[in-house]
Design a protein around this motif. Structure first.
Motif, short mmCIF file in Angstrom:
data_model
loop_
_atom_site.label_atom_id
_atom_site.label_comp_id
_atom_site.label_asym_id
_atom_site.label_seq_id
_atom_site.Cartn_x
_atom_site.Cartn_y
_atom_site.Cartn_z
N ARG A 65 33.44 24.81 50.67
CA ARG A 65 34.51 25.58 50.02
C ARG A 65 34.09 26.10 48.65
O ARG A 65 34.55 27.15 48.21
CB ARG A 65 35.75 24.69 49.87
CG ARG A 65 37.01 25.42 49.38
CD ARG A 65 38.16 24.47 49.23
NE ARG A 65 37.83 23.39 48.29
CZ ARG A 65 38.54 22.29 48.15
NH1 ARG A 65 39.62 22.09 48.91
NH2 ARG A 65 38.19 21.37 47.27
N ALA A 113 40.12 20.22 58.23
CA ALA A 113 39.68 21.61 58.27
C ALA A 113 40.67 22.52 57.55
O ALA A 113 40.28 23.39 56.76
CB ALA A 113 39.49 22.06 59.72
N LYS A 114 41.95 22.28 57.78
CA LYS A 114 42.98 23.11 57.16
C LYS A 114 42.96 22.98 55.64
O LYS A 114 43.13 23.96 54.92
CB LYS A 114 44.35 22.69 57.72
CG LYS A 114 45.52 23.54 57.21
CD LYS A 114 46.81 23.10 57.87
CE LYS A 114 48.00 23.92 57.36
NZ LYS A 114 49.27 23.47 58.00
N ARG A 115 42.76 21.76 55.15
CA ARG A 115 42.72 21.54 53.69
C ARG A 115 41.62 22.34 53.02
O ARG A 115 41.74 22.71 51.85
CB ARG A 115 42.51 20.05 53.38
CG ARG A 115 43.74 19.20 53.48
CD ARG A 115 43.54 17.84 52.83
NE ARG A 115 42.48 17.06 53.46
CZ ARG A 115 42.66 16.28 54.52
NH1 ARG A 115 43.87 16.19 55.08
NH2 ARG A 115 41.66 15.59 55.03
N HIS A 116 40.56 22.60 53.77
CA HIS A 116 39.41 23.28 53.16
C HIS A 116 39.24 24.71 53.68
O HIS A 116 38.18 25.32 53.50
CB HIS A 116 38.15 22.47 53.42
CG HIS A 116 38.16 21.14 52.73
ND1 HIS A 116 37.82 21.00 51.41
CD2 HIS A 116 38.49 19.90 53.17
CE1 HIS A 116 37.92 19.72 51.06
NE2 HIS A 116 38.33 19.04 52.11
N GLY A 117 40.27 25.26 54.32
CA GLY A 117 40.23 26.65 54.76
C GLY A 117 39.30 26.91 55.93
O GLY A 117 38.75 28.01 56.06
N CYS A 118 39.12 25.90 56.80
CA CYS A 118 38.22 26.03 57.95
C CYS A 118 39.01 26.14 59.25
O CYS A 118 40.16 25.70 59.33
CB CYS A 118 37.28 24.83 58.04
SG CYS A 118 36.36 24.45 56.55
N GLN A 119 38.37 26.67 60.26
CA GLN A 119 38.93 26.63 61.61
C GLN A 119 38.58 25.28 62.24
O GLN A 119 37.67 24.60 61.80
CB GLN A 119 38.33 27.74 62.48
CG GLN A 119 38.51 29.15 61.96
CD GLN A 119 37.77 30.15 62.83
OE1 GLN A 119 37.90 30.18 64.05
NE2 GLN A 119 36.96 30.99 62.20
N ARG A 145 41.62 18.45 62.39
CA ARG A 145 42.35 19.70 62.17
C ARG A 145 42.96 19.72 60.76
O ARG A 145 42.92 20.75 60.07
CB ARG A 145 43.45 19.87 63.23
CG ARG A 145 44.16 21.21 63.14
CD ARG A 145 45.18 21.37 64.25
NE ARG A 145 44.54 21.58 65.54
CZ ARG A 145 44.51 20.67 66.52
NH1 ARG A 145 45.09 19.49 66.35
NH2 ARG A 145 43.92 20.94 67.67
N GLU A 146 43.49 18.59 60.32
CA GLU A 146 44.06 18.51 58.98
C GLU A 146 42.99 18.68 57.90
O GLU A 146 43.19 19.37 56.90
CB GLU A 146 44.80 17.18 58.79
CG GLU A 146 46.14 17.11 59.49
CD GLU A 146 47.09 18.20 59.01
OE1 GLU A 146 47.22 18.37 57.77
OE2 GLU A 146 47.68 18.89 59.86
#
Length: 277
Positions: A31, A55-61, A52-53
């Motif tokens: 990031r 990944a979401k926190r760091h702007g990833c798919q 998934r959580e």
């Protein structure tokens, strides 16, 4: 910050979800890159919610893996990419600040090159630097003869070159990066950057430490790309290549502090081949 709007790099992080603290550090290092990047975490269904959580926190798919295995996960994340460049990063490894911009710019300047690599810090479970790997351009020559100083974390691959030579070999467990790098070297060559591009973490559960025969798979991979004459003469040049590699490795790791030297010795003990390898 980079003025580039669209990502030129797709980066895949394969993860089983069993090292959440290392995964957080890994994704944070991605990031912080100045280079816009498509980051994709690939992992098993059993750990999907946590991954998934993260990944979401760091702007990833996030993608649920189709097949088990690190190589399959990376290949899945690379499929369908339209970015100019590809790479991956172990969930326990790190990128240095500016790493992706440096390698992307190097490959932009060398359109015929298939990949870029650089220096690498080896760190332990507690983020302490054990030593810095400084391979130099010489490593790309010694590389052909099974002496692998080309670190994967921080390396960047031209997507068109990967498409030409093929993605990671799922049949390999430890030397899939070595195999890909050998193919890319043959398919366009390598660019070396004299700067630290990433950190490779060695800890009790890493593949490097749990591999009972560190040289076995790599040597078998090396033989795939040698000519008949070179293979026939292997008993003669292999000891010489190992001797040069040992001397070159000592040069790269010179200037260690006493504490760092003890850390390196401990890691070497944990990764020593078992009898019968």
């Amino acid at each position: 910050m980079s003025s580039r709007t669209f990502p030129s790099v797709r980066l895949v992080v394969p993860s089983n979800g069993d090292r959440p603290e290392y995964l957080e550090q890994c994704l944070a290092s991605v990031r912080r890159q100045r280079e816009p990047v498509e980051a994709v975490v690939v992992g098993p269904a059993r750990a999907a919610d946590a991954l998934r959580e993260a990944a979401k926190r760091h702007g990833c798919q996030f993608l649920v893996e189709d097949e088990r295995g690190l190589s399959n996960a990376v290949n899945q994340g690379w499929r369908g990419a339209t970015t100019q460049y590809l790479t991956w990063l172990g969930d326990d490894d790190l990128l240095t600040e500016g790493s992706l911009s440096a390698t992307r710019e190097a490959l932009d300047r060398a359109p015929g090159a298939a990949m870029a690599y650089g220096r690498l810090t080896i760190i332990d479970a507690d983020d302490r630097t054990v030593y810095t790997l400084r391979p130099g351009t010489f490593a790309s020559w010694l590389f052909r003869y099974g002496q692998n100083f080309v670190g994967q974390p921080g390396s960047l691959y031209r997507r068109s070159a990967v498409q030409r030579v093929g993605m990671l070999d799922p049949a390999l467990r430890y030397a899939m990066d070595f195999d890909l790098h050998l193919r890319l070297r043959q398919g366009g060559g390598m660019v070396y950057l004299p700067q630290v591009l990433g950190s490779f973490r060695v800890h009790p559960s890493s593949l490097t430490v749990t591999n009972p025969c560190p040289d076995d798979e790599g040597r078998r991979v090396m033989r795939r790309y040698l000519g008949r004459t070179t293979l026939r003469l292997e008993p003669y040049w292999w000891p010489l290549a190992q001797g040069i590699s040992k001397a070159w490795g000592a040069t790269m790791q010179s200037g260690l502090t006493r504490t760092t030297a003890r850390n390196r010795a401990a890691l070497r003990t944990r990764t020593r081949p078992t009898q019968g390898c």
